[in-house]
Every structure is written in C-alpha cells, then in structure tokens.
Design an enzyme around this catalytic site. Structure first.
Site, PDB file in Angstrom:
ATOM      1  N   LEU A  40       0.825  -1.224   0.000  1.00 52.63           N
ATOM      2  CA  LEU A  40       0.000   0.000   0.000  1.00 52.63           C
ATOM      3  C   LEU A  40       0.850   1.262   0.000  1.00 52.63           C
ATOM      4  O   LEU A  40       0.412   2.302  -0.480  1.00 52.63           O
ATOM      5  CB  LEU A  40      -0.925   0.010   1.228  1.00 52.63           C
ATOM      6  N   GLY A  41       2.032   1.187   0.577  1.00 52.07           N
ATOM      7  CA  GLY A  41       2.877   2.373   0.648  1.00 52.07           C
ATOM      8  C   GLY A  41       4.215   2.046   1.262  1.00 52.07           C
ATOM      9  O   GLY A  41       4.424   0.965   1.830  1.00 52.07           O
ATOM     10  N   GLY A  44      10.451   5.847   4.853  1.00 53.57           N
ATOM     11  CA  GLY A  44      11.856   5.660   5.161  1.00 53.57           C
ATOM     12  C   GLY A  44      12.109   4.585   6.188  1.00 53.57           C
ATOM     13  O   GLY A  44      13.229   4.086   6.305  1.00 53.57           O
ATOM     14  N   PHE A  45      11.081   4.192   6.945  1.00 56.51           N
ATOM     15  CA  PHE A  45      11.297   3.240   8.031  1.00 56.51           C
ATOM     16  C   PHE A  45      10.421   2.005   7.919  1.00 56.51           C
ATOM     17  O   PHE A  45      10.271   1.268   8.878  1.00 56.51           O
ATOM     18  CB  PHE A  45      11.065   3.922   9.376  1.00 56.51           C
ATOM     19  N   GLY A  46       9.816   1.781   6.758  1.00 58.76           N
ATOM     20  CA  GLY A  46       9.033   0.576   6.626  1.00 58.76           C
ATOM     21  C   GLY A  46       8.078   0.606   5.459  1.00 58.76           C
ATOM     22  O   GLY A  46       8.024   1.559   4.686  1.00 58.76           O
ATOM     23  N   LYS A  65       1.969  -3.558   8.812  1.00 61.43           N
ATOM     24  CA  LYS A  65       3.077  -2.605   8.721  1.00 61.43           C
ATOM     25  C   LYS A  65       4.371  -3.288   9.134  1.00 61.43           C
ATOM     26  O   LYS A  65       4.467  -3.866  10.221  1.00 61.43           O
ATOM     27  CB  LYS A  65       2.816  -1.386   9.607  1.00 61.43           C
ATOM     28  N   ASP A 163       2.048  13.994  11.671  1.00 57.03           N
ATOM     29  CA  ASP A 163       1.883  13.964  10.216  1.00 57.03           C
ATOM     30  C   ASP A 163       0.420  14.109   9.816  1.00 57.03           C
ATOM     31  O   ASP A 163      -0.114  13.314   9.033  1.00 57.03           O
ATOM     32  CB  ASP A 163       2.463  12.657   9.661  1.00 57.03           C
TER      33      ASP A 163
END
Length: 493
Positions: A40-41, A44-46, A65, A163
């Site tokens: 899905l996306g 920078g960290f996963g 995730k 965010d």
C-alpha cells in the site's frame, strides 16, 4: 495473490495458495495467520501492506506494517524491541477510540517488527474534491469538529501524531466518519536517543516551523490541521499558499471563485496557522471550546435566522398568533420582539412573579438575575431563596416554569446563556463533566463561595450562565446530567 515480506526478495508476487515464496523461499505467513497481498505504501522506516487474517474469515482484511530497525549492535537491537513493545501498548490504547484504527497485533519475526491494524473501508480526503462543494465552509467546520476531539484524546495521552494531512484522514464508508490514521511507531522510535534523536519525521509542506527544527508539541498537530484545511479549501499545494517574502499565508487569495468564508472560521484557521507558538492555539480543547461556542451562537443568534427558525432549532412549540405573552402577574406584557418562543402552558398551582427577573435580564444585570433565578428555582420546590436543590428537587421542577426561566435567559442574552444552551454543550461532550465545565468556563471543583469564579457579563463563554450556585448534594456534579434529562422530559433544547 500472496506477497513476500522479505525486503531482499526480487520477485515478491506469488501465485494464489502459496505458503512459501517461489523466488526466495521465505514463509509467506506471519505468526501462521497474517498474509500480505499487495503493498500500500512505503516510507523511510518501513512498508505498509494490504493483508488478510487467516484466523478471522468473517473480517479477513487488515493492514500489515513492517518496520525497519535493524542494528549490528545486539544491545541496541534489544532496546529497540523493548521500545517497540512499549509504544505498541500505547498504540493499542489509542485504538480504543472509535476514530482511530484498532491495533490487532504487534510482534517481532525474523528480525523485523510488525504491526497489524484494522483496515478502514473508505477513502482519504486527498481523493475528495471540495472546491465544487456548494457549502465548503460547512465541510471545514465538520472536519474540525470530527478531528479535534481525536487530537485532544491522543494529546491527553502524551502522543503527538506529527503527520496530519489529507492523506492521513480517511472517510469511513459505513458512517461517513473521519478517521485519523498512520500513528507510526517509527516516529516515536526515530526520536529516541538510540536513533540519534535528531530525525525529523513528517511531511514538510504540512509541518509547523518548530517541527522542521526537530521540536514537536501538541500545537504542532494543530498547525498541520490548519494547513490541511486550507489545502482542502483551495485544492492547491500548501507550498503555493505561503508567501516566503512576507512570511504570511495567502490562502484567501486562492479560494475558488464564488467561495465565501465567514470571519469566524477565517479567524480560527488564521490562528491555527500562526508560525509563532505563542500566537497559536495551545490545545485541541481550546479550539473546540471556540468552535462549540460559535456553533451554538449560530444556531440561536444568526442575524439571518428568523424567530420561527429559532423556535424550530430549539425544539420549542411554535409561537401563537397572540400579540403578547403575559407573565403570571399583573406586570407589563412582553412585546413580540422580546419573545423567542412561548413556553408551554404553566398549569401548576405555583404562581411565580417573573417581572423582576425579566427586568434584570433586560438591563443585563446578570449577577442579580442569576440570584433571582436561584430564588425562583427554590420557590418552585418549596425551599428558601438561598437554599440548595438536590437531584430529587431538579426532577420535580415544573416544566412550564422551567421553560419560562430558560426562555427569558435565552431571549435576553441572544442565545448566549440559558439551560438549553448548557444542555446542548453537555450532550456535545457526551456527558463528560470536566469537558463540559471547560467549555462553559466553570471550575470542575466546587469553590467555597457559590459565585466564586463566575463572570457576569456577555464576555463569559457560551452557556456560562445561569450559574450552578443553587446546586447541592453529596454528588453535586451530577446536576448537569439530571438537569439535561429534565429538560429533555420538558422538551426544552
């Protein structure tokens, strides 16, 4: 189609019913139950994947995730896992809010950290076009009223989202509710001493100035919410809405043709967008207090709203064709311009002289009017003027007289004060007394003096008066719930 979660796999797509990756041989199931189907996306960290839970066929879909926090130092790696477990517990607590995805599982497997979360069936706000909406301001009001309580909830638990943007606000299909997503544990871990503590996380065009320097506060989320609002209002990237020369937002100049934004919402957005922390709202509760006040004032005292519309919005009986309303005394009648609505018939044996209260309210003698209201309430239950009413007394108040008291307060304050106003606020906060007190400007704890802390002017918050000076009993704070129930019984508000 099963998707391999090995970051080094060159061909992660696999045929249906595969248990092991046909390319690298890795097991496709996590914890023998979770299966990724497609990405899905990626950040920078996963990475984030659309997946299924093989153990829940009734609700199979979920979000998986995968977080990247590998370290050659075993002590650091161990500490990262400990922090992950701690923050996952906090995320689990946040997921109990109905507008935050539920955390279904968290675990470590093969050197990677995983979160499994509820899949929200819907779309994010980036996919909506607000510019052609006939009442775009109403959508902004609703966005603020939906998301600010969520921010208040997480900030109360010492969590900052970092965010806020249209991509991270989803509209759930089944009930049209706005859901705040992407509470990344990565953000927490990257700001620890282990990771150097200097990593800046977020989306630059939505970040508050202090966030770009590595400092985050609850007010940083409020700034990002303000930027989200003007993005949706204009349909233009926030980078184009800020004049770097004058250091000001120019969002009004980019509104779609024919779009009018009221001064109230404009003032709120401007304060959310203040670069300086000292000029910005400090908390979500502070913004909600202003929004709720503005909402109630709009419903009771909009200059474009007719008297009949006010009656309808307040759920009161329609005004009769009689030219005047006479109190139960020989006092002069109220003229039609002084009446918002006629109270229901007062057919109790108790006779009350309302002429003094009416005169005090008309002259804006709020303190004396409040004392007179207390005296009338006491008289209605057969007590002395400065007595206290208990829950049983409130339940026995005659509806007609209670409606008369409320009508006079609402009328002469132009919707600023009154029992029905307090009831609306109480219901808006779902009966949470401390939030109710915060909005109406009352101390949560009972002061020694009955009138200590009250503001007897129209500068007081909406719903501030009548005061609770007449309230008594061992659990005196429950008066708000009992009074709200009584007003509902009497069809007031």
């Amino acid at each position: 189609m099963p998707y391999c979660l090995n970051p080094l796999c060159r061909q992660p797509e696999n045929p249906d019913l595969s248990e092991f990756c046909h390319s690298c041989g890795a097991s496709l199931l996590l914890k023998q139950r979770y299966l990724a189907l497609r990405p899905l996306g990626q950040g920078g960290f996963g990475k984030t994947f659309f997946g299924t839970d093989q153990h829940l066929p009734s609700q199979p879909h979920c979000v998986i995730k995968q977080l990247y926090f590998q370290s050659p130092n075993p002590n650091i790696a161990k500490k990262i896992v400990q922090l992950f477990q701690q923050e996952a517990l906090r995320l689990d607590e946040l997921g109990k809010h109905p507008q935050i995805p539920t955390l279904l599982a968290h675990f470590e497997e093969k050197g990677h950290l995983y979160l499994v979360q509820e899949l929200i069936d819907g779309h994010n706000l980036t996919e909506e076009s607000w510019q052609n909406c006939p009442d775009i301001e109403a959508k902004i009001w609703q966005l603020l009223k939906d998301i600010l309580p969520v921010l208040q909830y997480i900030h109360d638990r010492r969590v900052i989202h970092r965010d806020i943007k249209p991509d991270n606000i989803m509209r759930r299909s089944r009930d049209n509710k706005l859901i705040l997503i992407d509470f990344g544990i990565a953000r927490v871990l990257t700001n620890t001493a282990i990771m150097g503590g200097a990593t800046i996380v977020g989306t630059p065009e939505y970040m508050a100035p202090e966030q770009t320097r590595g400092k985050v506060l609850p007010a940083s989320d409020l700034y990002s919410l303000g930027v989200t609002c003007i993005d949706l209002l204009t349909g233009i990237s926030p980078l184009e809405l800020y004049d770097v020369i004058s250091e000001t937002w120019t969002w009004r100049e980019h509104l779609p043709a024919g779009t009018n934004i009221s001064p109230k919402i404009g003032k709120i957005l401007d304060k959310l967008l203040q670069p300086s922390l000292k000029n910005r709202y400090r908390s979500a509760g502070e913004v909600l207090k202003i929004i709720n006040s503005a909402t109630i004032l709009r419903s009771f005292s909009s200059p474009q709203t007719s008297t009949n519309e006010l009656q309808k919005s307040a759920n009161l009986p329609p005004k009769t064709n009689e030219p005047t309303l006479i109190d139960n005394t020989s006092a002069s009648p109220l003229t039609p311009t002084e009446i918002i609505a006629t109270p229901t018939e007062i057919n109790t044996p108790i006779e009350i002289d309302y002429s003094r209260l009416r005169l005090l309210l008309k002259r804006k003698k709020w303190r004396q009017a409040d004392e007179e209201t207390r005296a009338i309430l006491c008289q209605l239950v057969g007590k002395g003027n400065s007595s206290y009413l208990y829950k049983s007394d409130i339940k026995n108040l005659p509806c007609g007289h209670l409606q008369m008291l409320d009508m006079l307060w609402v009328n002469y304050s132009k919707g600023q004060f009154g029992f029905r106003v307090q009831k609306q606020i109480y219901e808006q906060v779902n009966g949470e007394y401390h939030h109710f007190c915060d909005l109406v400007g009352w101390s949560v704890h009972r002061p020694h003096s009955d009138y200590a802390g009250f503001i007897f002017s129209l500068k007081a918050p909406v719903g501030h008066l009548p005061s609770r000076a007449w309230v008594g009993g061992y659990k005196w704070w429950e008066h708000a719930e009992v009074l709200a129930a009584k007003l509902t019984e009497c069809q007031i508000g």
